[in-house]
Design an enzyme around this catalytic site. Structure first.
Site, PDB file in Angstrom:
ATOM      1  CG  ASP A  49      -0.376  -0.037   2.519  1.00 48.03           C
ATOM      2  OD1 ASP A  49       0.853  -0.193   2.609  1.00 48.03           O
ATOM      3  OD2 ASP A  49      -1.113   0.116   3.518  1.00 48.03           O
ATOM      4  CD  GLU A 120       0.557  -1.447   8.182  1.00 49.32           C
ATOM      5  OE1 GLU A 120       0.305  -0.721   9.162  1.00 49.32           O
ATOM      6  OE2 GLU A 120       1.000  -1.017   7.106  1.00 49.32           O
ATOM      7  CD  GLU A 187       8.138  -0.218   7.530  1.00 47.70           C
ATOM      8  OE1 GLU A 187       7.166  -0.883   7.156  1.00 47.70           O
ATOM      9  OE2 GLU A 187       8.397   0.929   7.099  1.00 47.70           O
TER      10      GLU A 187
HETATM   11  O1  KIV Z   1       3.498  -1.080   1.655  1.00 50.23           O
HETATM   12  C1  KIV Z   1       4.652  -1.534   1.573  1.00 50.23           C
HETATM   13  O2  KIV Z   1       5.368  -1.336   0.589  1.00 50.23           O
HETATM   14  C2  KIV Z   1       5.152  -2.320   2.684  1.00 50.23           C
HETATM   15  C3  KIV Z   1       6.607  -2.633   2.709  1.00 50.23           C
HETATM   16  C4  KIV Z   1       7.339  -1.454   3.161  1.00 50.23           C
HETATM   17  C5  KIV Z   1       6.909  -3.830   3.536  1.00 50.23           C
HETATM   18  O3  KIV Z   1       4.420  -2.657   3.573  1.00 50.23           O
END
Ligand code: KIV
Length: 273
Positions: A49, A120, A187
């Protein structure tokens, strides 16, 4: 999508089996031509996202919709045929109940052909992860800095500076693994915390701003290609796309103004009969 196309792709069990083995190479993609280039080099392509920020110019991922994710997911599936493709479930599409999550995740899988979704994973997520996995939807979890929570967290700062928050991140990862996630993105945490998470769970960790000891790594592709001047500390720019595009646009503008483009090599030179 042909059956053969599907059979050639990396599978979820193959990713899970890489725990503690050869590092899992992951990048994000949002369009077919980029996915086609990355496909040969990646085990897993994430339609993140982050598309909201790096493609659509939003200031966070909060404004990303399910329709946007489906459109970009379809493009990435068309461009690739080897990597496992995972599509992010956007903010608001999975948090309130496992049933809502299943409705939206199954729509993403049916309309894109992707093999898994990412969510998430706060403390609320375990029930949803189990519910989706039991019903045929593999889940990649995401702990640590969770960009969809940036309004609660007050921004995109690295997480886990206090013992309480660090413990919460480890617990979230353990809960996500126990509930059936096939891997977990970690992250924006310290190397020490990322290493603790990697040791605490039996599924692969995919680091971003985390540690070289994670079972795999991921970066946002336009960041690592150097499209933006300002990027988080953890982004290594493996190319300077910004400079290349700038130079190309400048040269194009100059040649248009000088009328040296298009030269006869780039025009149709037949006469009427
Ligand atoms: O949205 C995204 O690109 C992500 C990555 C940073 C893992 O969640």
């Amino acid at each position: 999508m042909s059956a053969q196309n599907y059979a050639q792709r990396m599978t979820v069990p193959q990713i899970t089996a890489r725990k503690g083995g050869e590092p899992i190479v992951c990048l994000t993609a949002y369009d077919a031509p980029t996915a086609a280039i990355l496909d040969e080099h990646c085990d897993l392509i994430l339609v993140g996202d982050s598309v909201g920020m790096v493609v659509h110019g939003l200031t966070s991922t909060v404004g990303v919709t399910l329709d946007m994710m489906i459109l970009h997911g379809q493009a990435v599936m068309r461009g690739s045929n080897k990597a496992l493709v995972v599509v992010d479930l956007p903010f608001g599409s999975y948090e309130d109940s496992p049933i809502t999550a299943f409705k939206n995740a199954s729509r993403v899988m049916m309309e894109t052909g992707c093999q898994a979704v990412k969510i998430e994973s706060g403390s609320y997520a375990a029930e949803t992860i189990g519910y989706l996995t039991e019903r045929g939807i593999p889940v990649m979890s995401h702990v640590g800095l969770r960009p969809q929570s940036m309004n609660v967290l007050g921004g995109f700062r690295a997480r886990g500076r206090s013992k309480d928050v660090a413990d919460e991140i480890i617990q979230n990862a353990i809960a996500a693994a126990k509930a059936g996630s096939f891997c977990v993105v970690v992250e924006g945490v310290s190397v020490e915390l990322a290493d603790e998470v990697t040791k605490a769970i039996s599924i692969p960790t995919i680091g971003i701003g985390a540690s070289e000891n994670c079972d795999g790594q991921i970066l946002v592709t336009p960041d690592m290609l150097g499209l933006f001047e300002r990027t988080p500390k953890f982004v290594k720019k493996f190319a300077n796309l910004n400079g290349l595009i700038e130079d190309a646009a400048q040269n194009y503008a100059m040649e248009v103004k000088e009328r040296t483009f298009p030269s006869r090599d780039y025009t149709y030179n037949f006469s009427k009969k």
